[in-house]
Design a protein around this motif. Structure first.
Motif, PDB file in Angstrom:
ATOM      1  N   GLU A 104      -0.323  10.698  -0.468  1.00 16.77           N
ATOM      2  CA  GLU A 104       0.941  10.052  -0.824  1.00 16.77           C
ATOM      3  C   GLU A 104       1.438   9.191   0.323  1.00 16.77           C
ATOM      4  OE1 GLU A 104       0.592  13.390  -0.694  1.00 16.77           O
ATOM      5  OE2 GLU A 104       0.193  13.806  -2.801  1.00 16.77           O
ATOM      6  N   LEU A 152      -0.425   6.010   0.417  1.00 15.25           N
ATOM      7  CA  LEU A 152       0.049   5.080  -0.612  1.00 15.25           C
ATOM      8  C   LEU A 152       1.385   4.447  -0.215  1.00 15.25           C
ATOM      9  CD1 LEU A 152      -0.784   6.980  -3.921  1.00 15.25           C
ATOM     10  CD2 LEU A 152      -1.928   4.982  -2.990  1.00 15.25           C
ATOM     11  N   THR A 153       2.252   5.276   0.356  1.00 15.82           N
ATOM     12  CA  THR A 153       3.573   4.761   0.745  1.00 15.82           C
ATOM     13  C   THR A 153       3.446   3.690   1.825  1.00 15.82           C
ATOM     14  OG1 THR A 153       4.505   6.904   0.214  1.00 15.82           O
ATOM     15  CG2 THR A 153       5.850   5.448   1.563  1.00 15.82           C
ATOM     16  N   MET A 189       2.195   0.607   0.369  1.00 19.04           N
ATOM     17  CA  MET A 189       3.254  -0.049  -0.370  1.00 19.04           C
ATOM     18  C   MET A 189       4.202  -0.775   0.571  1.00 19.04           C
ATOM     19  SD  MET A 189       6.681   0.661  -1.115  1.00 19.04           S
ATOM     20  CE  MET A 189       6.902   2.432  -1.061  1.00 19.04           C
ATOM     21  N   LYS A 190       4.557  -0.111   1.692  1.00 21.49           N
ATOM     22  CA  LYS A 190       5.484  -0.716   2.654  1.00 21.49           C
ATOM     23  C   LYS A 190       4.905  -1.993   3.254  1.00 21.49           C
ATOM     24  CE  LYS A 190       8.710   2.508   2.670  1.00 21.49           C
ATOM     25  NZ  LYS A 190       9.991   2.213   2.015  1.00 21.49           N
ATOM     26  N   ASN A 206       2.888  -3.880   1.760  1.00 23.26           N
ATOM     27  CA  ASN A 206       2.646  -4.816   0.646  1.00 23.26           C
ATOM     28  C   ASN A 206       1.164  -5.154   0.482  1.00 23.26           C
ATOM     29  OD1 ASN A 206       3.724  -6.023  -1.522  1.00 23.26           O
ATOM     30  ND2 ASN A 206       4.402  -7.874  -0.455  1.00 23.26           N
ATOM     31  N   ILE A 225      -3.185  -3.113  -3.773  1.00 25.32           N
ATOM     32  CA  ILE A 225      -4.048  -2.053  -4.317  1.00 25.32           C
ATOM     33  C   ILE A 225      -3.597  -1.746  -5.735  1.00 25.32           C
ATOM     34  CG2 ILE A 225      -4.704  -1.019  -2.104  1.00 25.32           C
ATOM     35  CD1 ILE A 225      -2.585   1.077  -2.551  1.00 25.32           C
ATOM     36  N   ARG A 226      -4.557  -1.341  -6.540  1.00 27.02           N
ATOM     37  CA  ARG A 226      -4.225  -1.082  -7.955  1.00 27.02           C
ATOM     38  C   ARG A 226      -5.238  -0.076  -8.527  1.00 27.02           C
ATOM     39  NH1 ARG A 226      -6.731  -5.635  -7.093  1.00 27.02           N
ATOM     40  NH2 ARG A 226      -8.634  -6.018  -8.273  1.00 27.02           N
ATOM     41  N   ASP A 227      -4.984   0.316  -9.737  1.00 30.11           N
ATOM     42  CA  ASP A 227      -5.842   1.270 -10.463  1.00 30.11           C
ATOM     43  C   ASP A 227      -6.149   2.505  -9.628  1.00 30.11           C
ATOM     44  OD1 ASP A 227      -5.789  -0.510 -12.476  1.00 30.11           O
ATOM     45  OD2 ASP A 227      -7.877  -1.154 -12.327  1.00 30.11           O
ATOM     46  N   ILE A 228      -5.090   3.167  -9.181  1.00 32.33           N
ATOM     47  CA  ILE A 228      -5.281   4.344  -8.311  1.00 32.33           C
ATOM     48  C   ILE A 228      -5.542   5.564  -9.204  1.00 32.33           C
ATOM     49  CG2 ILE A 228      -4.209   5.757  -6.518  1.00 32.33           C
ATOM     50  CD1 ILE A 228      -2.354   3.126  -6.213  1.00 32.33           C
ATOM     51  N   ARG A 229      -6.657   6.232  -8.940  1.00 29.61           N
ATOM     52  CA  ARG A 229      -7.005   7.436  -9.710  1.00 29.61           C
ATOM     53  C   ARG A 229      -7.251   8.580  -8.732  1.00 29.61           C
ATOM     54  NH1 ARG A 229      -9.860   3.290 -11.330  1.00 29.61           N
ATOM     55  NH2 ARG A 229     -11.730   3.964 -10.209  1.00 29.61           N
ATOM     56  N   GLN A 230      -6.899   9.748  -9.170  1.00 31.37           N
ATOM     57  CA  GLN A 230      -7.110  10.909  -8.314  1.00 31.37           C
ATOM     58  C   GLN A 230      -8.473  11.524  -8.633  1.00 31.37           C
ATOM     59  OE1 GLN A 230      -4.534  14.288  -8.784  1.00 31.37           O
ATOM     60  NE2 GLN A 230      -4.470  14.582  -6.583  1.00 31.37           N
TER      61      GLN A 230
END
Lengths: 413, 97
Positions: free
Chosen positions: A24, A27-28, A31-32, A34, A37-42
């Motif tokens: 997490e 990811l954060t 994101m910060k 910018n 990234i896309r299509d995030i799967r676990q």
């Protein structure tokens, strides 16, 4: 493929696997910053799989270090990676370039000219006039001014009533409408005779003007006067007229040929060779090597045009030539066999000389045997045809007006 | 004079002001905006960070309270600074204390 997927393909993307104690947090931070990234799967408790753009991947190293994440590239996808893989394959690029150039050339240049609707005007003449206006095979299709070419052709070709020039892809369609031919009206102003164009026996006379000089049943030779243009009657006096009408006569066409009973026949051995050649854009490319291995042979040629439904591509002609080996053989034949051959050959030859408007009345085949052992065959075709032919009247001849024509004398008696 | 803490049950003065002037509240109040399309897609705008991520539950730090999205086969399809786009079978959306 959606537009978004196409953009990602052109820009290139990576499928990466991120192993981190705190996904997490990873990811954060992404994101910060910018990052794209896309299509995030676990994939597991501490494992993520995601799609990432190339610029994002270049910036992700500090993020990994900071969040203690280990990245593994699973897959590379997109045009930049494809180009990188192909950068050593120069010939592939050359082929691609050649294909693009070929496509460009065949798209922007005239690859075929189709002339339709012409009957009296020769196609070569039309092509020659088009070439004068800059429309010929291989020339650029850009800047073809149909109106200008049409006006020029209408001015130069008298027999042209209308011409339409349509450019369809890289093929030019020239549609021609010819002027209607004016029917030749007989010129009744000049006096003339009707004379016999062939030897024959008169069957009927339909003289519409002039003095009839022969009677039904009489025989004439070529050049004999049939209907005279000089008339002298008791009521009308002497005058010259334009003699015209139809004089039908029985005519004969004959052909004699000798057919030896012992002769040399040319036969096929059964061996044959087929050769192909390609023709594209007026250039012929033979698809064979060497010469024909037969001393005596006959050849038949067939040409087929192949065209793709795409108008932009030129036609491809494939010529197939079949060479059949032949040999000579001495053989003898019976008289009946020789006569059959003679009947076929002689009548075929004779019918080519008979005018199409003549009516065939009879066919005869006679033969005699010669001392040399041959059949001398004579074929005869009897026809009924109009033998009247116009002949100019000599207007300057001195005419004795007191003389009485033979026909008139007979009539008076 | 100490400021009185808001209990969360009644509209704040800011909310009342936003209602009065007709301005979007998520902008004026800086709060999360959750949009759902059926039960398959959810979009969160104006969030802060991701607190937890798994394929059955995603917790997102947002203002005024953290959001939990529970479901099955959840995927973060798009993640940007302003917006989160989540797909999957969404069973529940709730706020955490």
């Amino acid at each position: 493929m959606t537009l978004e997927q196409l953009v990602y393909y052109l820009k290139g993307s990576l499928t990466v696997q991120a192993d981190s104690l705190y996904p997490e947090r990873f990811l954060t931070v992404c994101m910060k910053r910018n990052l794209d990234i896309r299509d995030i799967r676990q994939l597991g408790e501490r494992r993520l799989c995601m799609e990432m753009s190339i610029p994002a991947f270049r910036k992700i190293r500090p993020v990994c270090r900071r969040t203690r994440t280990r990245l593994t590239i699973l897959k590379r996808r997109g045009l930049p990676f494809l180009l990188q893989r192909l950068r050593h394959r120069k010939f592939a690029f050359l082929g691609l370039l050649a294909a693009v150039l070929f496509l460009w050339y065949t798209t922007c240049h005239i690859m075929g000219i189709t002339v339709i609707g012409n009957q009296r005007i020769n196609t070569e003449t039309v092509l020659e006039h088009l070439a004068r206006s800059g429309v010929s095979m291989g020339k650029s299709t850009a800047g073809i001014d149909s109106d200008q070419i049409r006006n020029r052709m209408m001015r130069d070709l008298d027999q042209l009533a209308w011409v339409g020039i349509n450019v369809s892809g890289s093929r030019i369609y020239v549609e021609i409408v010819e002027r209607l031919e004016k029917p030749a009206a007989p010129d009744f102003s000049q006096p003339c005779h009707l004379i016999a164009s062939k030897d024959g026996e008169i069957l009927s006379i339909e003289a519409r003007e002039g003095q009839t000089m022969v009677s039904v049943g009489s025989g004439v030779v070529a050049g004999d006067l049939l209907v005279s243009g000089l008339m002298d009657t008791d009521t009308g006096g002497f005058r010259t007229v334009h003699a015209w009408g139809d004089v039908y006569a029985r005519t004969y066409y004959e052909k004699t040929e000798e057919y030896p009973l012992t002769f040399t026949e040319i036969l096929e051995t059964g061996e044959e060779k087929t050769r192909y050649s390609l023709k594209i854009l007026n250039r012929t490319l033979p698809l064979f090597w060497g010469k024909i291995p037969y001393a005596q042979y006959s050849e038949t040629t067939e040409t087929a045009e192949y065209r793709l439904p795409l108008e932009r591509l030129p036609s491809l002609w494939i010529t197939k030539t079949v060479y059949r080996e032949k040999y000579e053989q001495e053989r003898t034949r019976q008289v009946s066999e020789a006569l059959e051959t003679a009947r076929k050959e002689l009548f075929d030859a004779l019918l080519e000389t008979v005018p199409p408007e003549a009516e065939i009345l009879d066919r005869e085949l006679t033969h005699t045997l010669t001392e040399q052992g041959a059949v001398l065959a004579t074929a005869r075709v009897v026809c009924k045809e109009n033998i009247a032919e116009k002949s100019a009247v000599e207007t300057e001849i001195s005419i004795d007006k007191t003389a009485v024509l033979d026909y008139d004398r007979q009539k008076r008696i | 004079m100490s400021r009185k803490k808001h209990d969360g049950d009644t509209p704040t003065p800011r909310e009342r002001f936003a209602d009065a002037v007709g301005v979007s509240k998520e902008i004026l109040l800086d709060t999360v905006l959750i949009s759902c399309i059926g039960s398959r897609e959810v979009t969160l705008e104006n969030y802060k960070s991701i607190l937890a991520y798994s394929d059955t539950a995603i917790r997102i730090q947002a203002k005024p309270r953290a959001v939990e999205i529970a479901g099955k086969r959840l995927e973060l399809r798009c993640i940007t600074k302003e917006m989160l786009y989540i797909t999957g079978r969404i069973d529940r959306i709730g706020f955490l204390d």
